[in-house]
Write an enzyme that holds these catalytic residues in place. Structure first.
Site, PDB file in Angstrom:
ATOM      1  N   CYS A  84       0.819  -1.216   0.000  1.00  0.00           N
ATOM      2  CA  CYS A  84       0.000   0.000   0.000  1.00  0.00           C
ATOM      3  C   CYS A  84       0.853   1.267   0.000  1.00  0.00           C
ATOM      4  O   CYS A  84       0.314   2.365  -0.184  1.00  0.00           O
ATOM      5  CB  CYS A  84      -0.926   0.003   1.204  1.00  0.00           C
ATOM      6  SG  CYS A  84      -1.744  -1.577   1.507  1.00  0.00           S
ATOM      7  N   CYS A 207     -13.453   0.339   8.208  1.00  0.00           N
ATOM      8  CA  CYS A 207     -12.625  -0.273   7.167  1.00  0.00           C
ATOM      9  C   CYS A 207     -12.759   0.517   5.868  1.00  0.00           C
ATOM     10  O   CYS A 207     -13.858   0.939   5.506  1.00  0.00           O
ATOM     11  CB  CYS A 207     -13.064  -1.718   6.911  1.00  0.00           C
ATOM     12  SG  CYS A 207     -13.202  -2.751   8.385  1.00  0.00           S
ATOM     13  N   HIS A 333      -9.076   3.497  -1.535  1.00  0.00           N
ATOM     14  CA  HIS A 333      -7.726   2.961  -1.364  1.00  0.00           C
ATOM     15  C   HIS A 333      -7.329   2.082  -2.547  1.00  0.00           C
ATOM     16  O   HIS A 333      -7.342   0.843  -2.453  1.00  0.00           O
ATOM     17  CB  HIS A 333      -7.677   2.175  -0.054  1.00  0.00           C
ATOM     18  CG  HIS A 333      -6.328   1.640   0.302  1.00  0.00           C
ATOM     19  ND1 HIS A 333      -5.137   2.187  -0.150  1.00  0.00           N
ATOM     20  CD2 HIS A 333      -5.965   0.573   1.087  1.00  0.00           C
ATOM     21  CE1 HIS A 333      -4.120   1.504   0.341  1.00  0.00           C
ATOM     22  NE2 HIS A 333      -4.585   0.519   1.079  1.00  0.00           N
TER      23      HIS A 333
END
Length: 398
Positions: A84, A207, A333
């Site tokens: 990430c 989340c 994301h």
């Protein structure tokens, strides 16, 4: 070493785009990055591109595939894979190329497509960024790993579910003002705390989503910056750190040592500290990640992150606004694009281009990007050098 400057930054919309490819998403980000600059594609000396390759898409040579697609055929291009934190490290690598004198203009960015594979495949591709033999193959998911971190933080410091939920409430409120955000709606504290449990104590609202998207940052040397822009945003400090990939291998579950090392290095090289920050974009893949980031980058003392967010300190009108973009939680994301996307938000804030999210004339911002559960981290400090009296409607006019 020469100074490096961000002269342009842009991103695609983040979300689910079944009619787009990773190439077309990157093109959108690159074209946005060119807006307002005098950069021509022929000016770009090299490129660094972050991506994980979710679903196995173009695992080999994804960098040249996207740079060729935007008209940068033939330039040196490097793929950066650090989970990430891939494009956060791509930006760092671009800064290094400029400071070393090897390049005067570098394109650093990232891209990921994550929504066209099954949920099982997504879990697999997220899991490969954790410890494989003893975590992923024994059935642990990333939500499960961060749930262990949240449980440890709650046990050691008394952090509560409502304090985790404050992260979601703030970031959704910010993301609702971001036209690029994937989840551009607001939520209440009750919504976040009473949502279905994903991995106890983390609820659905604790989340971030899986996301398609791309981000691009144009970096110039101090010798070349004036050719491309009047909006001088200096990369004042860069820091990076790594750690054991497996959570079970570390001394603590309630912090990310790699983030602390990255932040300490960035502050030292910038000659600054957390007290100098006007805002920050931090890695909030799960709500507990944002709370740990507050402590790791020094916004508050160890164990004080829960009360700190509940006080409103990180809201846009607080002492240090955090994740004005909406963060990973609301903006989305797309793994390989996240770190560069944080730099895009920092650049927009420092040049007056953040629209309805614009802060009041910020001077220094920080970006904090984490790979996996903390196996890698990278921090950038960005500082504006233009006069705010020269900014009109988000454009630097002199």
């Amino acid at each position: 070493m020469r100074d490096a400057y961000v002269v342009g930054a842009g991103q695609s919309d983040f979300g689910s785009f079944p009619d787009e490819s990773y190439r077309s998403l990157f093109r959108s980000a690159f074209e946005h990055a060119l807006d307002g600059t005098a950069v021509e594609p022929d000016d770009v000396d090299e490129a660094t591109i972050g991506t994980l390759g979710v679903g196995g898409r173009q695992l080999g040579l994804p960098g040249p595939a996207v740079t060729e697609h935007v008209g940068l055929d033939g330039i040196p291009t490097t793929r950066v894979e650090n989970a990430c934190a891939a494009s956060g490290y791509a930006v760092r690598q671009g800064v290094q190329a400029i400071r070393s004198g090897m390049a005067d203009l570098v394109l650093a960015g990232g891209v990921e497509v994550m929504t066209d594979v099954s949920s099982d495949a997504v879990r697999y591709w997220l899991g490969v960024s954790g410890e494989t033999e003893w975590e992923r193959l024994s059935g642990t998911t990333f939500a499960g790993v961060y749930a262990q971190m949240a449980s440890a933080h709650m046990r050691e410091y008394g952090t509560t579910v409502d304090q985790l939920s404050h992260v979601a409430v703030k970031n959704h409120a910010n993301g609702a003002k971001n036209p690029h955000a994937q989840l551009g709606f607001e939520c209440s504290l009750e919504d976040a705390s009473s949502a279905p449990t994903v991995a106890d104590p983390l609820t659905l609202y604790h989340c971030c989503p899986t996301t398609d998207g791309a981000a691009a940052v144009l970096l110039a040397s101090e010798d070349a910056v004036d050719r491309f822009t009047d909006a001088r945003v200096r990369v004042a400090g860069v820091g990076a750190g790594s750690d054991r990939v497996g959570l079970f291998q570390r001394d603590t579950y309630s912090g990310v040592p790699a983030s602390r090392r990255a932040a300490d290095t960035a502050y030292e090289r910038a000659g600054a500290g957390p007290e100098d920050l006007d805002f920050a974009e931090v890695h909030d893949c799960f709500a507990i990640a944002e709370l740990m980031a507050y402590e790791d980058i020094g916004l508050c003392e160890r164990g004080e992150a829960g009360p700190y967010i509940a006080s409103g300190a990180t809201r846009p009108d607080g002492e240090t606004p955090v994740n004005t973009s909406g963060g990973l939680k609301s903006k989305g994301h797309p793994i390989g694009a996240t770190g560069a996307g944080q730099v895009v938000e920092a650049f927009d804030q420092l040049t007056g281009g953040a629209g309805d999210r614009q802060l009041d004339a910020p001077e220094v911002g920080l970006t904090h990007n984490v790979g996996g559960s903390g196996g890698a981290a990278v921090v950038h400090l960005l500082e504006r050098e233009h006069d705010w009296s020269d900014v009109e409607d988000g454009e630097v006019t002199a």
